[in-house]
Design a protein around this motif. Structure first.
Motif, PDB file in Angstrom:
ATOM      1  N   LYS A 144       0.838  -1.202   0.000  1.00 48.97           N
ATOM      2  CA  LYS A 144       0.000   0.000   0.000  1.00 48.97           C
ATOM      3  C   LYS A 144       0.870   1.248   0.000  1.00 48.97           C
ATOM      4  O   LYS A 144       1.836   1.351   0.746  1.00 48.97           O
TER       5      LYS A 144
ATOM      6  N   TYR B 212      -0.487  -5.238   9.376  1.00 50.34           N
ATOM      7  CA  TYR B 212      -1.882  -4.859   9.152  1.00 50.34           C
ATOM      8  C   TYR B 212      -2.164  -3.538   9.854  1.00 50.34           C
ATOM      9  O   TYR B 212      -1.774  -3.323  10.999  1.00 50.34           O
TER      10      TYR B 212
ATOM     11  N   GLN C 250      -6.152  -2.776   6.421  1.00 49.00           N
ATOM     12  CA  GLN C 250      -5.439  -3.064   5.185  1.00 49.00           C
ATOM     13  C   GLN C 250      -4.122  -3.778   5.495  1.00 49.00           C
ATOM     14  O   GLN C 250      -3.487  -3.523   6.519  1.00 49.00           O
TER      15      GLN C 250
ATOM     16  N   ILE D 101      -2.931 -13.162  -1.193  1.00 48.57           N
ATOM     17  CA  ILE D 101      -3.660 -11.916  -0.922  1.00 48.57           C
ATOM     18  C   ILE D 101      -4.605 -11.604  -2.073  1.00 48.57           C
ATOM     19  O   ILE D 101      -5.779 -11.255  -1.871  1.00 48.57           O
ATOM     20  N   ASN D 102      -4.134 -11.737  -3.302  1.00 48.80           N
ATOM     21  CA  ASN D 102      -4.962 -11.453  -4.485  1.00 48.80           C
ATOM     22  C   ASN D 102      -6.172 -12.375  -4.567  1.00 48.80           C
ATOM     23  O   ASN D 102      -7.284 -11.937  -4.901  1.00 48.80           O
TER      24      ASN D 102
ATOM     25  N   PHE E  36      -8.159 -11.994  -0.528  1.00 46.05           N
ATOM     26  CA  PHE E  36      -8.335 -10.796   0.287  1.00 46.05           C
ATOM     27  C   PHE E  36      -8.495  -9.527  -0.538  1.00 46.05           C
ATOM     28  O   PHE E  36      -9.448  -8.781  -0.382  1.00 46.05           O
ATOM     29  N   ASP E  37      -7.543  -9.262  -1.425  1.00 48.02           N
ATOM     30  CA  ASP E  37      -7.541  -8.012  -2.177  1.00 48.02           C
ATOM     31  C   ASP E  37      -7.015  -8.269  -3.591  1.00 48.02           C
ATOM     32  O   ASP E  37      -5.811  -8.350  -3.800  1.00 48.02           O
TER      33      ASP E  37
ATOM     34  N   TYR F 265      -6.652  -6.409  -5.993  1.00 47.91           N
ATOM     35  CA  TYR F 265      -5.925  -5.283  -6.591  1.00 47.91           C
ATOM     36  C   TYR F 265      -4.582  -5.014  -5.915  1.00 47.91           C
ATOM     37  O   TYR F 265      -3.858  -4.109  -6.320  1.00 47.91           O
ATOM     38  N   ALA F 266      -4.258  -5.788  -4.899  1.00 48.66           N
ATOM     39  CA  ALA F 266      -2.978  -5.584  -4.210  1.00 48.66           C
ATOM     40  C   ALA F 266      -1.822  -5.885  -5.153  1.00 48.66           C
ATOM     41  O   ALA F 266      -1.876  -6.795  -5.976  1.00 48.66           O
TER      42      ALA F 266
END
Length: 280
Positions: free
Chosen positions: A19, A51, A55, A90-91, A94-95, A97-98
């Motif tokens: 991030k 964390y 996020q 993670i992709n 969870f996310d 777009y990470a």
């Protein structure tokens, strides 16, 4: 009198930032989304996801007991495997777009706590400001080259795995220099012009044109050894080679585009931190 000396050992902390924010902090007392000790190739690693504000900010991979402030190839390869699977997990779960914005590492004497406290000064806000008229010129003057510019742009996106960035450049070369599926005479002229600069960089003893195709094959058919196909990333050694050559080839392709395609245009395509290569 007997004297004994204790060999100094180091802990490696390798970070991968997901991030974008102004400050990155880690003193060991942080919130963990995931924090496990894992064994990979007979070595133990502590794998953590830090964390904050709902996020996942960054990953931290720790390897203890190194004898010097140097990352052996085996350790680097293990860290790459762990990093890739962390991001994939993670992709998927969870996310989607990470992505990895950048990475960093530090060495601490064994048993010490991590000590990351970084405040980023983003100078790009001023450096990359352009006027509305300049943008209009760029947009309109390059409209007919949309597909080519997309490939050149994709090659500069450092969050994209380097093998795909390189293949974007290779595709650009195919669009520019292939006729009916064959490399044309303009390609020979182009590679001849670049040959001297290529040899100065000591990438390989091969000719520039041959090395281009070798790296293409390496990226398109990633192999971890003679029998296994690697589906996630290049090996550490190959990745270093491809990263450096991709930077060089990006400069070459953009300079060609500026000097040939945009010869009579006021706007030029940027390559950040580029070193100019004259192809005129």
């Amino acid at each position: 009198m007997d004297s004994t000396t204790t060999e100094k050992l180091y802990d490696l902390y390798s970070y991968f930032v997901f991030k974008t924010r102004e400050k990155y902090f880690d003193d060991g007392n942080v919130n963990y989304f995931f924090d496990k000790y894992l064994f990979l190739n007979n070595s133990q690693y502590r794998v953590s996801l830090i964390y904050e504000d709902a996020q996942i900010i960054m990953a931290r991979i720790c390897k203890s007991g190194l004898k010097e402030k140097f990352i052996p190839t085996k350790i680097q390869s293990d860290i790459t495997i762990l990093k890739e699977h962390l991001l994939t997990s993670i992709n998927i779960h969870f996310d989607p777009y990470a992505r990895i914005r950048f990475n960093m590492h530090q060495f601490i004497e064994e048993g010490g706590k991590p000590d990351i406290n970084i405040l980023l000064d983003d100078g790009t806000k001023k450096k990359n400001q352009i006027s509305a008229n300049e943008f209009s010129d760029i947009f309109l003057d390059t409209f007919d080259y949309g597909n080519e510019l997309k490939l050149l742009s994709d090659a500069q996106k450092t969050y994209v795995p380097v093998q795909f960035r390189y293949l974007s450049l290779y595709k650009w070369l195919e669009l520019e220099f292939k006729t009916k599926g064959r490399w044309n005479d303009s390609f020979i002229s182009f590679t001849d012009q670049v040959e001297d600069e290529f040899q100065k960089r000591n990438f390989s003893k091969k000719k520039f044109s041959n090395y281009l195709h070798d790296i293409r094959d390496k990226c398109a058919h990633i192999k971890s050894n003679s029998d296994a196909l690697g589906v996630t990333s290049l090996s550490y050694e190959d990745e270093k080679k491809v990263i450096e050559f991709t930077k060089f080839l990006s400069i070459v392709c953009i300079e060609y585009f500026n000097q040939i395609k945009l010869k009579d245009k006021s706007c030029k395509v940027n390559f950040f931190a580029q070193q100019n290569i004259d192809l005129a």
